[in-house]
Design a protein around this motif. Structure first.
Motif, PDB file in Angstrom:
ATOM      1  N   TRP A  73      -3.717  -2.310   0.691  1.00  0.00           N
ATOM      2  CA  TRP A  73      -3.449  -3.489   0.419  1.00  0.00           C
ATOM      3  C   TRP A  73      -3.752  -4.134   1.718  1.00  0.00           C
ATOM      4  CZ3 TRP A  73      -1.553  -5.315  -4.348  1.00  0.00           C
ATOM      5  CH2 TRP A  73      -1.318  -6.774  -5.120  1.00  0.00           C
ATOM      6  N   ALA A  74      -4.327  -4.824   2.007  1.00  0.00           N
ATOM      7  CA  ALA A  74      -5.627  -5.501   2.981  1.00  0.00           C
ATOM      8  C   ALA A  74      -4.775  -6.472   3.965  1.00  0.00           C
ATOM      9  CB  ALA A  74      -7.134  -5.806   2.864  1.00  0.00           C
ATOM     10  N   GLY A 100       1.613  -1.354   5.893  1.00  0.00           N
ATOM     11  CA  GLY A 100       1.977  -3.183   6.613  1.00  0.00           C
ATOM     12  C   GLY A 100       1.544  -4.095   6.816  1.00  0.00           C
ATOM     13  N   ASP A 134      -4.975  -4.577  12.238  1.00  0.00           N
ATOM     14  CA  ASP A 134      -4.050  -4.528  13.083  1.00  0.00           C
ATOM     15  C   ASP A 134      -4.085  -3.146  13.072  1.00  0.00           C
ATOM     16  OD1 ASP A 134      -2.850  -4.812  11.016  1.00  0.00           O
ATOM     17  OD2 ASP A 134      -1.159  -4.868  10.747  1.00  0.00           O
ATOM     18  N   ASN A 189     -12.515  -1.142   7.225  1.00  0.00           N
ATOM     19  CA  ASN A 189     -11.435  -1.546   7.548  1.00  0.00           C
ATOM     20  C   ASN A 189      -9.706  -0.583   6.981  1.00  0.00           C
ATOM     21  OD1 ASN A 189     -11.448  -4.015   9.350  1.00  0.00           O
ATOM     22  ND2 ASN A 189     -11.777  -5.683   7.678  1.00  0.00           N
ATOM     23  N   HIS A 234      -3.206   7.459   2.199  1.00  0.00           N
ATOM     24  CA  HIS A 234      -3.246   6.330   2.558  1.00  0.00           C
ATOM     25  C   HIS A 234      -4.095   5.281   1.002  1.00  0.00           C
ATOM     26  CE1 HIS A 234      -3.893   1.595   4.351  1.00  0.00           C
ATOM     27  NE2 HIS A 234      -3.273   2.175   4.803  1.00  0.00           N
ATOM     28  N   THR A 235      -3.507   4.038   0.552  1.00  0.00           N
ATOM     29  CA  THR A 235      -4.128   3.047   0.067  1.00  0.00           C
ATOM     30  C   THR A 235      -3.828   1.944   1.128  1.00  0.00           C
ATOM     31  OG1 THR A 235      -2.334   3.225  -0.880  1.00  0.00           O
ATOM     32  CG2 THR A 235      -4.239   4.216  -1.915  1.00  0.00           C
ATOM     33  N   CYS A 293       0.808  -0.821  -0.136  1.00  0.00           N
ATOM     34  CA  CYS A 293      -0.213  -0.006   0.121  1.00  0.00           C
ATOM     35  C   CYS A 293       0.280   0.798   0.028  1.00  0.00           C
ATOM     36  CB  CYS A 293      -0.793  -0.206   1.253  1.00  0.00           C
ATOM     37  SG  CYS A 293      -0.661   0.680   2.827  1.00  0.00           S
ATOM     38  N   HIS A 348      -1.515   3.939   8.114  1.00  0.00           N
ATOM     39  CA  HIS A 348      -0.306   2.646   8.162  1.00  0.00           C
ATOM     40  C   HIS A 348       0.098   2.021   6.758  1.00  0.00           C
ATOM     41  CE1 HIS A 348      -0.507  -1.756  10.053  1.00  0.00           C
ATOM     42  NE2 HIS A 348       0.816  -1.544  10.061  1.00  0.00           N
TER      43      HIS A 348
HETATM   44  N1  GLU Z   1      -2.643  -4.308   7.757  1.00  0.00           N
HETATM   45  C1  GLU Z   1      -3.076  -2.684   7.376  1.00  0.00           C
HETATM   46  C2  GLU Z   1      -4.594  -3.334   6.755  1.00  0.00           C
HETATM   47  O1  GLU Z   1      -4.869  -4.845   6.838  1.00  0.00           O
HETATM   48  C3  GLU Z   1      -2.485  -2.351   6.660  1.00  0.00           C
HETATM   49  C4  GLU Z   1      -2.142  -3.371   5.809  1.00  0.00           C
HETATM   50  C5  GLU Z   1      -1.166  -1.694   4.117  1.00  0.00           C
HETATM   51  O2  GLU Z   1      -0.106  -1.942   4.330  1.00  0.00           O
HETATM   52  O3  GLU Z   1      -2.377  -1.044   3.208  1.00  0.00           O
HETATM   53  O4  GLU Z   1      -5.530  -2.396   7.409  1.00  0.00           O
END
Ligand code: GLU
Length: 179
Positions: A72-73, A97, A120, A82, A69-70, A2, A95
């Protein structure tokens, strides 16, 4: 993968933020969200899907502090709840990661607390607010970095100290530009 982006800019606008966010599109994502300072408070807008959809939901407004933020779940489904940003009472976080020990930390610090999302990430604003009860932002973030494990970077804005962006990283890259 992301992306996260933020700026402090006297000539800033929601449009500028979305343009910056669009530059991260190539990394891949499933949803997007922003928080920006307007009239001494933060507005939050989130959307599943492409940035162009988010853009349609956003009014063009001036703002001097903004984060985007973009997603990537990795933890939790792809849905609006979420989507980032995630907030506590005052702290707003985006966030990138994964926090590997989030379930363990949730159990230690927030055993009976209901979380809104499955992510998380939502742990970070709650932990920060807990630590901010007896220290400043930098100390609170240092304390968080000592207990979080994983690879991540995050940006934080605070409604109570609203002209700053705080940030931290562990293993993933985070670039800071001036001017
Ligand atoms: N772990 C976070 C989530 O699942 C961030 C994922 C990401 O890097 O977009 O929302």
């Amino acid at each position: 993968m992301c992306g996260i982006v933020g700026f402090i800019d006297n000539d800033g606008s929601t449009l500028k933020l979305v343009e910056k966010l669009s530059k991260l599109e190539y990394r891949g994502y499933d949803s997007a969200g922003i928080a920006y300072l307007k009239n001494n408070d933060y507005k939050i807008i989130k959307s599943v899907g492409k940035i162009v959809k988010l853009k349609e939901m956003i009014q063009v407004e001036n703002t001097c502090v903004a984060i985007g933020h973009t997603r990537w779940a990795t933890n939790g489904k792809v849905n609006e709840i979420n989507c980032h940003p995630h907030c506590g009472e005052r702290v707003i976080v985006i966030h990138n990661g994964v926090i590997d020990n989030f379930a363990e930390l949730k159990e230690i610090y927030f055993k009976n607390k209901d979380f809104n999302s499955e992510t998380d990430t939502e742990l970070i604003p709650y932990l920060l607010e807990l630590f901010l009860k007896d220290c400043d932002h930098l100390t609170a973030i240092e304390r968080i970095l000592k207990i979080l494990s994983g690879s991540f970077s995050f940006l934080v804005v605070d409604k109570k100290d609203n002209n700053k962006i705080f940030f931290a990283k562990n293993k993933t890259p985070l670039l800071i530009g001036l001017g």
